[in-house]
Design a protein around this motif. Structure first.
Motif, short mmCIF file in Angstrom:
data_model
loop_
_atom_site.label_atom_id
_atom_site.label_comp_id
_atom_site.label_asym_id
_atom_site.label_seq_id
_atom_site.Cartn_x
_atom_site.Cartn_y
_atom_site.Cartn_z
N ARG A 67 12.33 14.96 10.99
CA ARG A 67 13.37 14.13 10.39
C ARG A 67 12.76 12.90 9.75
N GLN A 68 11.82 12.26 10.44
CA GLN A 68 11.17 11.08 9.89
C GLN A 68 10.33 11.42 8.66
N VAL A 69 9.57 12.51 8.75
CA VAL A 69 8.74 12.93 7.61
C VAL A 69 9.61 13.26 6.41
N ASP A 70 10.69 14.01 6.63
CA ASP A 70 11.59 14.37 5.53
C ASP A 70 12.16 13.12 4.84
N ALA A 71 12.53 12.12 5.63
CA ALA A 71 13.08 10.88 5.08
C ALA A 71 12.03 10.16 4.22
N LEU A 72 10.80 10.14 4.69
CA LEU A 72 9.73 9.47 3.94
C LEU A 72 9.41 10.23 2.65
N LEU A 73 9.38 11.56 2.73
CA LEU A 73 9.14 12.36 1.52
C LEU A 73 10.24 12.12 0.49
N ALA A 74 11.49 12.08 0.97
CA ALA A 74 12.63 11.84 0.07
C ALA A 74 12.56 10.45 -0.56
N PRO A 90 -3.46 -4.56 -1.10
CA PRO A 90 -2.42 -5.47 -1.60
C PRO A 90 -1.57 -4.77 -2.67
N GLY A 91 -0.27 -4.96 -2.54
CA GLY A 91 0.66 -4.35 -3.48
C GLY A 91 1.25 -3.04 -2.98
N ASP A 92 0.61 -2.42 -1.98
CA ASP A 92 1.11 -1.17 -1.41
C ASP A 92 2.36 -1.44 -0.58
N ALA A 93 3.08 -0.38 -0.30
CA ALA A 93 4.27 -0.47 0.55
C ALA A 93 4.09 0.47 1.74
N VAL A 94 4.49 0.02 2.89
CA VAL A 94 4.48 0.85 4.09
C VAL A 94 5.93 1.14 4.44
N LEU A 95 6.27 2.43 4.52
CA LEU A 95 7.65 2.83 4.80
C LEU A 95 7.76 3.46 6.17
N VAL A 96 8.85 3.17 6.86
CA VAL A 96 9.17 3.80 8.14
C VAL A 96 10.62 4.25 8.08
N ALA A 97 10.92 5.34 8.79
CA ALA A 97 12.30 5.83 8.81
C ALA A 97 13.20 4.82 9.52
N GLU A 98 12.70 4.22 10.59
CA GLU A 98 13.45 3.23 11.36
C GLU A 98 12.49 2.16 11.86
N LEU A 99 12.98 0.96 12.02
CA LEU A 99 12.13 -0.13 12.52
C LEU A 99 11.54 0.16 13.89
N SER A 100 12.28 0.86 14.73
CA SER A 100 11.82 1.13 16.10
C SER A 100 10.54 1.97 16.11
N LEU A 133 13.79 2.52 6.12
CA LEU A 133 14.79 3.35 5.45
C LEU A 133 16.14 3.27 6.16
N GLN A 134 16.10 3.00 7.48
CA GLN A 134 17.34 2.91 8.24
C GLN A 134 17.26 1.73 9.20
N PRO A 135 17.83 0.62 8.99
CA PRO A 135 18.63 0.25 7.84
C PRO A 135 17.73 0.04 6.62
N SER A 136 18.29 0.17 5.46
CA SER A 136 17.54 0.08 4.21
C SER A 136 17.24 -1.39 3.90
N LEU A 137 16.02 -1.81 4.27
CA LEU A 137 15.61 -3.20 4.06
C LEU A 137 14.14 -3.26 3.68
N VAL A 138 13.78 -4.30 2.92
CA VAL A 138 12.39 -4.54 2.55
C VAL A 138 11.96 -5.86 3.19
N PHE A 139 10.82 -5.81 3.85
CA PHE A 139 10.27 -7.00 4.49
C PHE A 139 9.01 -7.40 3.74
N ASP A 140 9.03 -8.59 3.16
CA ASP A 140 7.93 -9.04 2.32
C ASP A 140 7.28 -10.32 2.82
N GLY A 141 7.63 -10.76 4.01
CA GLY A 141 7.06 -11.98 4.57
C GLY A 141 7.83 -13.24 4.23
N SER A 142 8.88 -13.11 3.42
CA SER A 142 9.68 -14.29 3.09
C SER A 142 10.45 -14.75 4.33
N PRO A 143 10.88 -15.99 4.36
CA PRO A 143 11.62 -16.48 5.53
C PRO A 143 12.88 -15.67 5.83
#
Length: 190
Positions: A21-28, A61-71, A97-107
């Protein structure tokens, strides 16, 4: 021209859990299969996690790391914050991806990350406490959990006696149809 990559991270706490399930979400979400790191059978509480080390190696630098869930990043708020901080300090963004959020180090993203990681940790601890309470209530009523014993009490005594007489554990395991570990535990009286 530098191209930025998306890296995926998948974690399961036990080897028996499926990570499809996690792999499928990342591929999608657009992560190439060869850029997905899978950490199977590793608790989020573990301090040494080979999968995370493997994830950090190719990240630029500039890459993105994605996870299906924060946990999937860790069990404790502190762990998640430290990992995301390491990644953002390396110039990466972290996307859940769940919840759909981007974390970039901003406050603001740090605040959201802290809150969400704390809620996830609360859920785990609440579930753990409920499970512990439920097991205690069952034991108080005389019910014992766990798998049924592979050997009866009489068989365990026989194994202990035969081992004391020098019978090889491997032979006893074959005769009784159990693992070597079961034979050793029976011989030790546990």
């Amino acid at each position: 021209m530098t191209t930025f990559r998306a890296h995926g991270f998948v974690r399961t706490s036990t080897d028996r859990q499926a990570f499809d399930r996690q792999v499928d979400a990342l591929l999608a979400a657009g992560v190439d299969r060869e850029h997905i790191v899978i950490e199977a059978g590793v608790s989020g509480q573990a301090t040494k996690r080979q999968g995370l080390d493997e994830l950090m190696l190719p990240v630029r630098p500039g890459d993105a790391v994605l996870v299906a869930e924060l946990s999937r990043l860790g069990r404790s708020t502190r762990q998640v914050l430290e990992l995301v901080s390491r990644l953002t300090e390396a110039g990466c963004t972290v996307r859940s991806l769940q919840p759909s959020l981007v974390f970039d180090g901003s406050p603001v993203s740090t605040l959201l990350l802290t809150l969400l990681a704390a809620v996830a940790e609360l859920e785990v601890e609440t579930l753990r406490a409920r499970t512990r309470d439920g097991l205690a209530a069952s034991r108080a009523r005389g019910r014992v959990g766990g798998r049924p014993a592979r050997l009866t009490e009489a068989q365990r005594r026989t194994v202990a006696q035969l081992r004391a007489e020098g019978k090889p554990a491997r032979e006893l395991a074959e005769v009784f149809g159990v693992s070597l570990r079961t034979i050793y535990r029976s011989a030790a009286g546990s």
